[in-house]
Design a protein around this motif. Structure first.
Motif, PDB file in Angstrom:
ATOM      1  N   LEU A 145       1.058  -1.168  -0.014  1.00  0.00           N
ATOM      2  CA  LEU A 145       0.002  -0.123   0.017  1.00  0.00           C
ATOM      3  C   LEU A 145       0.742   1.333   0.062  1.00  0.00           C
ATOM      4  N   ASP A 146       1.942   1.307   0.619  1.00  0.00           N
ATOM      5  CA  ASP A 146       2.866   2.302   0.905  1.00  0.00           C
ATOM      6  C   ASP A 146       3.433   2.322  -0.521  1.00  0.00           C
ATOM      7  N   LEU A 147       3.843   1.523  -1.299  1.00  0.00           N
ATOM      8  CA  LEU A 147       4.337   1.630  -2.385  1.00  0.00           C
ATOM      9  C   LEU A 147       3.398   2.178  -3.929  1.00  0.00           C
ATOM     10  N   GLY A 148       2.084   1.898  -3.508  1.00  0.00           N
ATOM     11  CA  GLY A 148       0.874   2.492  -4.383  1.00  0.00           C
ATOM     12  C   GLY A 148      -0.069   1.320  -4.891  1.00  0.00           C
ATOM     13  N   TYR A 149       0.113   0.215  -4.319  1.00  0.00           N
ATOM     14  CA  TYR A 149      -0.877  -1.000  -4.735  1.00  0.00           C
ATOM     15  C   TYR A 149      -2.177  -0.465  -4.112  1.00  0.00           C
ATOM     16  N   LYS A 173      17.291 -10.174 -22.227  1.00  0.00           N
ATOM     17  CA  LYS A 173      17.270  -9.133 -23.279  1.00  0.00           C
ATOM     18  C   LYS A 173      16.963  -7.747 -22.924  1.00  0.00           C
ATOM     19  N   HIS A 174      16.067  -7.642 -21.935  1.00  0.00           N
ATOM     20  CA  HIS A 174      15.550  -6.495 -21.356  1.00  0.00           C
ATOM     21  C   HIS A 174      16.095  -5.917 -20.369  1.00  0.00           C
ATOM     22  N   GLY A 175      16.968  -6.687 -19.681  1.00  0.00           N
ATOM     23  CA  GLY A 175      17.842  -6.522 -18.478  1.00  0.00           C
ATOM     24  C   GLY A 175      16.750  -6.398 -16.997  1.00  0.00           C
ATOM     25  N   VAL A 176      15.594  -7.243 -17.340  1.00  0.00           N
ATOM     26  CA  VAL A 176      14.587  -7.192 -16.040  1.00  0.00           C
ATOM     27  C   VAL A 176      14.642  -8.536 -15.525  1.00  0.00           C
ATOM     28  N   SER A 177      13.697  -8.599 -14.421  1.00  0.00           N
ATOM     29  CA  SER A 177      13.429  -9.856 -13.854  1.00  0.00           C
ATOM     30  C   SER A 177      12.540 -10.709 -14.611  1.00  0.00           C
ATOM     31  N   PRO A 178      12.712 -12.075 -14.716  1.00  0.00           N
ATOM     32  CA  PRO A 178      11.645 -12.853 -14.954  1.00  0.00           C
ATOM     33  C   PRO A 178       9.967 -12.528 -14.828  1.00  0.00           C
ATOM     34  N   ALA A 179       9.928 -12.235 -13.489  1.00  0.00           N
ATOM     35  CA  ALA A 179       8.761 -11.813 -13.076  1.00  0.00           C
ATOM     36  C   ALA A 179       8.083 -10.555 -13.820  1.00  0.00           C
ATOM     37  N   VAL A 225      -4.010  -8.643 -12.733  1.00  0.00           N
ATOM     38  CA  VAL A 225      -3.306  -9.669 -12.275  1.00  0.00           C
ATOM     39  C   VAL A 225      -3.119  -9.483 -10.600  1.00  0.00           C
ATOM     40  N   VAL A 226      -3.331 -10.432  -9.968  1.00  0.00           N
ATOM     41  CA  VAL A 226      -2.858 -10.637  -8.582  1.00  0.00           C
ATOM     42  C   VAL A 226      -1.598 -11.415  -8.185  1.00  0.00           C
ATOM     43  N   ALA A 227      -0.368 -10.761  -8.019  1.00  0.00           N
ATOM     44  CA  ALA A 227       0.810 -11.381  -7.806  1.00  0.00           C
ATOM     45  C   ALA A 227       1.318 -11.325  -6.385  1.00  0.00           C
ATOM     46  N   LYS A 228       1.411 -12.535  -5.760  1.00  0.00           N
ATOM     47  CA  LYS A 228       1.996 -12.282  -4.444  1.00  0.00           C
ATOM     48  C   LYS A 228       3.491 -12.292  -4.443  1.00  0.00           C
ATOM     49  N   ALA A 229       3.941 -11.088  -3.470  1.00  0.00           N
ATOM     50  CA  ALA A 229       5.216 -10.741  -2.994  1.00  0.00           C
ATOM     51  C   ALA A 229       5.162 -10.515  -1.785  1.00  0.00           C
ATOM     52  N   SER A 230       6.437 -10.910  -1.140  1.00  0.00           N
ATOM     53  CA  SER A 230       6.353 -10.567   0.483  1.00  0.00           C
ATOM     54  C   SER A 230       7.577  -9.562   0.801  1.00  0.00           C
ATOM     55  N   ASP A 278       9.438  -4.474  -7.760  1.00  0.00           N
ATOM     56  CA  ASP A 278       9.637  -4.834  -9.189  1.00  0.00           C
ATOM     57  C   ASP A 278       8.281  -5.167 -10.027  1.00  0.00           C
ATOM     58  N   ASN A 279       7.539  -5.970  -9.388  1.00  0.00           N
ATOM     59  CA  ASN A 279       6.172  -6.186  -9.903  1.00  0.00           C
ATOM     60  C   ASN A 279       5.505  -5.041 -10.220  1.00  0.00           C
ATOM     61  N   LEU A 280       5.547  -3.970  -9.576  1.00  0.00           N
ATOM     62  CA  LEU A 280       4.771  -2.828  -9.801  1.00  0.00           C
ATOM     63  C   LEU A 280       5.450  -2.136 -10.987  1.00  0.00           C
ATOM     64  N   GLU A 281       6.624  -2.432 -11.492  1.00  0.00           N
ATOM     65  CA  GLU A 281       7.146  -1.613 -12.600  1.00  0.00           C
ATOM     66  C   GLU A 281       6.711  -2.594 -13.849  1.00  0.00           C
ATOM     67  N   ALA A 282       6.100  -3.675 -13.943  1.00  0.00           N
ATOM     68  CA  ALA A 282       5.891  -4.505 -14.834  1.00  0.00           C
ATOM     69  C   ALA A 282       5.117  -3.778 -16.167  1.00  0.00           C
ATOM     70  N   PRO A 283       3.986  -3.079 -15.863  1.00  0.00           N
ATOM     71  CA  PRO A 283       3.237  -2.466 -16.774  1.00  0.00           C
ATOM     72  C   PRO A 283       3.999  -1.595 -17.627  1.00  0.00           C
ATOM     73  N   SER A 284       5.158  -1.126 -17.164  1.00  0.00           N
ATOM     74  CA  SER A 284       5.791  -0.292 -18.150  1.00  0.00           C
ATOM     75  C   SER A 284       6.845  -1.035 -19.141  1.00  0.00           C
ATOM     76  N   LEU A 285       6.671  -2.168 -19.061  1.00  0.00           N
ATOM     77  CA  LEU A 285       7.742  -2.854 -19.967  1.00  0.00           C
ATOM     78  C   LEU A 285       6.707  -3.323 -21.204  1.00  0.00           C
TER      79      LEU A 285
END
Length: 279
Positions: free
Chosen positions: A37-41, A211-217, A231-236, A243-250
């Protein structure tokens, strides 16, 4: 009222609760939700089956983010889908979540005690009485959606289904489901998008990530977002949440998509013999 789901939400399955081995870490769930929530979810997904609604509720209450800014979803356990049980256990869920309402309440699976004519009117009643804003279903096919739509007064706002590179949206019952959902304004929400981590080690996914220099996730979440699904992705940990939060920008090109869709392995997690696609 229209449901507006953020493209990325926090999944909480197994967070804080590990059944059977005595290694429960409740603070893991509270910290993950607070950090997200603090990060923007702004979408948090839990379930009666997960056993952590009380932890999710604690985190949201402790957060500086207002409750009305969070899309909070939970799911009714398949064994609790008789009419009276839906009403009673949903109110118990609200108590655990420390809230007067949830934005989205799902039928977790159309199995066990699920009976459309008995189960779904209870969801309508909860919506009419203000305990839930939207009715959702999970693990439904087009056929089970058709039946549910014929019974419900409320629109079906979302259908949460399993999607990942080993269970792609373009095959099986899913190929029919996505166009149907779009036609009827049903949000498709992908659960277990990383296949509990198994999809992260797939060679094509890793090749695109390198290729993109990012994580598989990030690659997998970006790939799914191109199908116009949430998408609902678990992360702790904070790193994984960020990292997950950046995915839509890829942005993936055609070659990337072809690589991911070249994966031949097929695997369905948590399959059930009585699930609708097995009938």
């Amino acid at each position: 009222m229209t449901l507006h789901l953020p493209r990325l939400g926090l999944g909480t399955s197994d967070l804080g609760i590990t059944l059977g081995d005595g290694d429960d870490d409740p603070e893991e769930c509270v910290t993950a939700v607070e950090t997200a929530l603090d990060l923007g979810y702004r979408h948090v997904d839990t379930a009666q089956m997960y056993g952590n609604e009380h932890l999710v509720g604690k985190a949201i209450e402790r957060s500086d983010v207002g409750r009305d800014e969070v899309v909070l979803a939970t799911k009714v356990h398949p064994q609790n889908l008789a009419y009276d049980d839906v009403i009673e256990t949903t109110k118990e869920s609200l108590d655990r979540l420390r809230t007067d309402y949830v934005d989205l309440l799902y039928v977790h699976w159309p199995i066990d005690a699920y009976d459309p004519d008995e189960t779904l009117p209870a969801f309508d009643r909860l919506r009419e009485e203000g305990y839930i804003d939207h009715v959702g279903v999970s693990n439904f096919t087009v056929e089970t959606l058709e039946v549910a739509r014929g019974v419900l007064d409320a629109p079906i706002a979302a259908n949460q289904i399993q999607l990942h590179p080993m269970l792609p949206p373009t095959e099986g019952e899913r190929a029919e489901l996505l166009p149907y959902a779009a036609e009827h304004d049903i949000e498709v929400v992908a659960w277990s998008p990383l296949a509990r981590g198994e999809a992260l080690s797939l060679a094509p996914v890793r090749a695109v990530a390198e290729k993109h220099g990012v994580s598989p996730a990030r690659v997998i979440l970006a790939w799914l977002s191109d199908f116009d699904v949430s998408v609902v992705a678990k992360a702790s940990t904070r790193d994984h949440l960020e990292d997950n939060l950046e995915a839509p920008s890829l942005s993936l090109d055609d070659e990337d998509v072809e690589r991911i869709e070249s994966i031949e392995e097929r695997k369905r997690l948590f399959d059930r013999e009585d699930a609708p696609w097995n009938q």
